[in-house]
Design a protein around this motif. Structure first.
Motif, short mmCIF file in Angstrom:
data_model
loop_
_atom_site.label_atom_id
_atom_site.label_comp_id
_atom_site.label_asym_id
_atom_site.label_seq_id
_atom_site.Cartn_x
_atom_site.Cartn_y
_atom_site.Cartn_z
N GLU A 173 35.04 32.18 27.50
CA GLU A 173 35.64 32.24 25.85
C GLU A 173 36.00 33.29 25.15
N ASP A 174 35.26 34.31 25.64
CA ASP A 174 35.72 35.53 24.87
C ASP A 174 36.84 36.58 25.40
N PHE A 175 36.86 36.26 26.69
CA PHE A 175 37.92 37.19 27.38
C PHE A 175 38.94 36.44 28.05
N LEU A 176 39.00 35.21 28.35
CA LEU A 176 39.96 34.32 29.27
C LEU A 176 40.62 33.32 28.74
N ARG A 177 40.51 32.96 27.41
CA ARG A 177 40.85 31.58 26.66
C ARG A 177 42.31 31.71 26.75
N SER A 178 42.83 30.50 27.10
CA SER A 178 44.16 30.48 27.20
C SER A 178 45.13 31.11 28.14
N ARG A 179 44.44 32.05 29.10
CA ARG A 179 45.05 32.76 30.04
C ARG A 179 45.29 32.18 31.39
N ARG A 180 46.36 32.49 32.12
CA ARG A 180 46.39 32.04 33.64
C ARG A 180 45.56 32.89 34.51
N VAL A 181 44.63 32.24 34.77
CA VAL A 181 43.51 33.01 35.56
C VAL A 181 43.54 32.66 37.29
N LEU A 182 43.13 33.93 37.96
CA LEU A 182 43.10 33.75 39.18
C LEU A 182 41.65 34.50 39.82
N GLU A 183 41.02 33.64 40.43
CA GLU A 183 39.55 33.90 40.96
C GLU A 183 39.69 34.21 42.45
N LEU A 184 39.18 35.59 42.53
CA LEU A 184 39.06 35.98 44.23
C LEU A 184 37.77 35.32 44.76
N THR A 203 43.19 28.94 39.05
CA THR A 203 43.48 29.02 40.42
C THR A 203 42.37 29.90 41.06
N GLY A 204 42.08 29.19 42.26
CA GLY A 204 41.28 30.04 43.10
C GLY A 204 41.57 30.29 44.60
N ILE A 205 41.32 31.41 45.02
CA ILE A 205 41.57 31.76 46.44
C ILE A 205 40.51 31.77 47.15
N GLU A 206 40.25 31.13 48.64
CA GLU A 206 39.17 31.44 49.09
C GLU A 206 39.59 31.51 50.70
N ASP A 226 43.72 34.41 51.78
CA ASP A 226 42.97 35.95 51.85
C ASP A 226 43.72 36.58 50.61
N MET A 227 42.75 37.26 50.02
CA MET A 227 42.77 38.23 48.79
C MET A 227 43.80 39.35 49.15
N MET A 228 43.58 39.73 50.66
CA MET A 228 44.56 40.78 50.94
C MET A 228 46.01 40.23 51.07
N ALA A 229 46.33 39.14 51.15
CA ALA A 229 47.85 38.81 51.24
C ALA A 229 47.84 37.60 50.46
N MET A 230 48.22 37.49 49.23
CA MET A 230 47.89 36.27 48.45
C MET A 230 49.02 35.56 48.25
N PRO A 231 49.19 34.23 48.16
CA PRO A 231 50.50 33.16 48.33
C PRO A 231 50.85 32.96 46.90
N PHE A 232 50.91 34.00 46.13
CA PHE A 232 51.19 33.79 44.64
C PHE A 232 52.63 34.92 44.04
N GLU A 242 36.79 38.51 39.73
CA GLU A 242 35.98 38.50 41.13
C GLU A 242 34.59 38.88 41.00
N HIS A 243 33.60 37.77 41.56
CA HIS A 243 32.13 38.18 41.38
C HIS A 243 31.85 38.41 42.74
N GLU A 244 31.57 39.60 43.17
CA GLU A 244 30.85 40.06 44.29
C GLU A 244 31.44 39.58 45.61
N SER A 245 32.80 39.09 45.43
CA SER A 245 33.48 38.60 46.72
C SER A 245 34.22 39.79 47.35
N ILE A 246 34.28 40.92 46.76
CA ILE A 246 35.15 42.07 47.39
C ILE A 246 34.07 42.75 48.38
N ASP A 247 32.89 42.38 48.30
CA ASP A 247 32.01 43.00 49.46
C ASP A 247 32.23 42.27 50.78
#
Length: 405
Positions: A173-184, A203-206, A226-232, A242-247
């Motif tokens: 609500e505070d940071f992402l409202r109305s934005r185009r969001v991608l989750e890794l 949009t999510g990528i997994e 894959d987040m290293m070669a995203m189709p966007f 990103e929530h700890e997926s970079i690990d």
């Protein structure tokens, strides 16, 4: 391929790998030299096997030399070259290929499984995709970190609470409202379900089909990739989360270049981290358990660490992103001892050490009893914090929004 090597070289190809300590072992980064060897020396024999046997009968054996070459190639990817002084974190072949390595001459079916696994782990680095049109029944694995084992073990190790969900919704609500969001790294969707209702578009990528299948996506737009070669398209998102997926990323610096590319000018990259501080006795118990597991595995017990996040952080700052660290919330949380220790039972996804869940759990029970911590259902209180790292994209290097040379 030159782009992948250049990205790694820009970040400092000669920088020493962070040392491991008694508890954690850093995931070794790719080096330009090992990436070059992967392209020039390791990949061609695998591609030859794929081309030679794609139409062969599945039970026909390949040669002993070809079998050895395939196993060596998979081991190279697993160990990231094996010469970075940090190979324990990748202790040999993954379980799905270990059985094939015991055969002097594997079957075509097994060979194409190895080719598929190898390709899934290298193609985003080299830019070369090995086409495998195998016989019926030959599967194409998702790669070292993305198979069914990850999906099966993820939920028990990543339990969420009502407070966790509330804080995530407040963040959205505070940071992402109305934005185009991608989750890794959407995983099974625990962050997505809290964020998506408050944003302009989600949009999510997994990378793991197993994770996508295991998750309740609730109609969310989750792409396999894959987040290293995203189709966007370049500049197509206002925010990347990103929530700890970079690990679990094979090379986080390549993911960083993609984040830079897909963000619109003025967009923001948000990394959400959990900081847990259990009771002091549990902290000591965790150290004792890790030491025992390390002894059982013949080395440092492999565990995903913040080493990948630190490399990503340094890269983004060097690229000109502006960073802010924000504490979203901190609260007391009561969990069973089993839950506090679950991360050790599930240490690394999938397990690299050859220690199965039952063995790890028996160590937890034994050492908890010796430390007078009670059984695994005993409840303990600790502190949990949710930290937000905000990176703002304030400049661009060129009209095409491509990474700087």
């Amino acid at each position: 391929m030159s782009a992948a090597i250049d990205v790694v070289r820009e970040a400092g190809d000669s920088v020493a790998v962070p040392p491991c300590d008694s508890r954690f072992h850093y995931v070794p980064p790719w080096r330009a030299a090992t990436l070059g060897s992967l392209t020039e020396r390791v990949l061609p024999p695998v591609a030859d096997v794929a081309a030679r046997y794609s139409a062969a009968r599945p039970d026909e054996p390949i040669t002993a030399d070809e079998t050895a070459a395939l196993i060596a190639a998979c081991t190279y990817v697993r160990l990231r070259g094996g010469d970075d002084g940090c190979t324990l974190a990748f202790g040999g072949l993954p379980p799905e290929l270990a059985g094939h390595a015991r055969s002097e001459r594997m079957t075509v079916r097994a060979a194409l499984e190895c080719v598929g696994w190898f390709d899934a782990n290298q193609r985003f680095l080299t830019g070369v995709h090995i086409a495998v049109d195998g016989p019926a029944g030959a599967r194409s694995p998702d790669g070292a970190l993305y198979g069914p084992e990850l999906a099966r073990r993820y939920a028990p190790a990543r339990q969420v609470t009502v407070r966790f969900n509330d804080v995530l919704r407040g963040f959205a609500e505070d940071f992402l409202r109305s934005r185009r969001v991608l989750e890794l790294g959407t995983g099974t969707g625990r962050l997505a379900r809290n964020v998506a209702p408050f944003v302009g578009s989600y949009t999510g990528i997994e990378a793991s089909r197993a994770m996508i299948d295991a998750g309740r996506r609730d109609g969310l737009d989750v792409r396999h990739g894959d987040m290293m070669a995203m189709p966007f398209a370049t500049g197509s998102f206002d925010a990347v989360v990103e929530h700890e997926s970079i690990d679990f990323c094979t090379e986080p610096l390549l993911a960083a270049t993609e984040v830079e590319r897909v963000l619109a000018l003025g967009g923001r990259f948000y990394r959400v981290e959990l900081e847990t501080a259990p009771a002091a006795g549990i902290g000591r118990l965790q150290g004792a358990i890790t030491a025992r597991l390390a002894d059982m595995s013949g080395g440092v017990f492999p565990y995903w660490t913040k080493g990948q996040r630190q490399r990503l952080h340094r890269w983004l700052l060097w690229r000109g992103f502006v960073h802010r660290r924000i504490e979203l919330a901190r609260w007391d949380e009561t969990r069973t001892l089993r839950d506090w220790l679950q991360g050790l039972v599930n240490a690394s996804y999938p397990s690299f050490s050859g220690i199965d869940e039952r063995a790890a759990l028996s160590v937890c029970v034994e050492l908890a009893g010796a430390a007078s911590m009670g059984d695994l259902d005993t409840r303990w209180t600790g502190r949990v914090g949710m930290i937000l790292h905000e990176y703002e994209c304030v400049d661009r290097c060129c009209p095409g929004h491509r990474p700087r040379p």
